[in-house]
Scaffold this active site. Sequence first.
Site, mmCIF file in Angstrom:
data_model
loop_
_atom_site.group_PDB
_atom_site.id
_atom_site.type_symbol
_atom_site.label_atom_id
_atom_site.label_comp_id
_atom_site.label_asym_id
_atom_site.label_seq_id
_atom_site.Cartn_x
_atom_site.Cartn_y
_atom_site.Cartn_z
ATOM 1 N N HIS A 128 0.727 -1.180 -0.215
ATOM 2 C CA HIS A 128 0.100 0.039 -0.003
ATOM 3 C C HIS A 128 0.825 1.293 0.042
ATOM 4 O O HIS A 128 1.923 1.366 0.749
ATOM 5 C CB HIS A 128 -1.031 0.142 1.179
ATOM 6 C CG HIS A 128 -2.068 -0.781 1.048
ATOM 7 N ND1 HIS A 128 -2.198 -2.170 1.368
ATOM 8 C CD2 HIS A 128 -3.356 -0.425 1.134
ATOM 9 C CE1 HIS A 128 -3.320 -2.681 1.173
ATOM 10 N NE2 HIS A 128 -4.022 -1.611 0.874
ATOM 11 N N ASN A 162 8.053 -5.892 2.762
ATOM 12 C CA ASN A 162 6.493 -4.993 3.220
ATOM 13 C C ASN A 162 6.060 -5.533 4.563
ATOM 14 O O ASN A 162 5.255 -4.755 5.062
ATOM 15 C CB ASN A 162 5.555 -5.610 2.074
ATOM 16 C CG ASN A 162 4.361 -5.224 2.214
ATOM 17 O OD1 ASN A 162 4.133 -3.720 2.313
ATOM 18 N ND2 ASN A 162 3.332 -6.076 1.786
#
Length: 300
Positions: A128, A162
């Site tokens: 994101h 991530n």
Amino acid sequence: MITPPESPGPDDPARDTPPERFPAEAVSIDPDYSTRDGYRADFLDHRLPLPGHQAWAEVASAELTYHHFSIVMHRRRRLALYTAVNIDGRTATRPSRDSDRWIIDPRIPRAEQTNDDLYRDNALDRGHLVRRLDPAWGPVAEAANDDTFHFTNATPQHHDFNADQTLWAGLEDYILHNTDNRDLTVSVVTGPVLHDEDPAYRGVAIPRQFYKLVAMVTTTNRLTVTAYLLSQEALLEEFATGPEEFSFGAYRTFQVPVRRIAALTGLELPAHIAADPLDRLGPTALPREILRSEDILLIS
């Protein structure tokens, strides 16, 4: 910084590909995009406009508005030039994350955004850019949460990278809740640093660096903007050794002058630069490695 390419010619498939159409059951969000207000420049009571991107005018998409955030895409790279979000800590909620079902934005051609093909059967995650919970506030919190699952908001990141961004991912929260923040509100610009030398994988060049600009207003009514650079140069040095091979190492987070982000990205950031405490330090404003949140310099 990538050299801005020429605009697509009349035979370029990126120009002629029609917007993707989806059956209603494949869309988990309101398909009426006219209800999205996008990023508000006056959200902090000090006008902070979206970054200028004149250098990228020929390859930049129009502003794509979502609930409480906006995205401008690099149409050739199929990734965001930048994202911008308003965060209101006073009315924030925490919608549940039931699944990672990502959605193509039907307003731009499929050829100008990534999709599941890039992330299938490998160690890449859909990272994101606008964090899932950042726009999740106010009456549209649930819908705003869902909006962050558009592929336009995704950037390819190795799973280990991530999953272990505690400091980087927590910068907004620290500035929102642990500083001299007047209204518990912040505005954040985030994006990848796009270079010609970024390693290509399945037709997409994977960014080596990411940046954030975090803006807040202090209790003395002073706008302050701080800039951060997440370097994964070492992570990607051997990324392109083979079509399916990855070799990743440590990554580091730095607080840098906003001018540095402008130079790296080609974005125009005059209002952000004017509010940067590092800029007021002049030539002594060297990059500061951030090892913990308390290392952040907010006011000078």
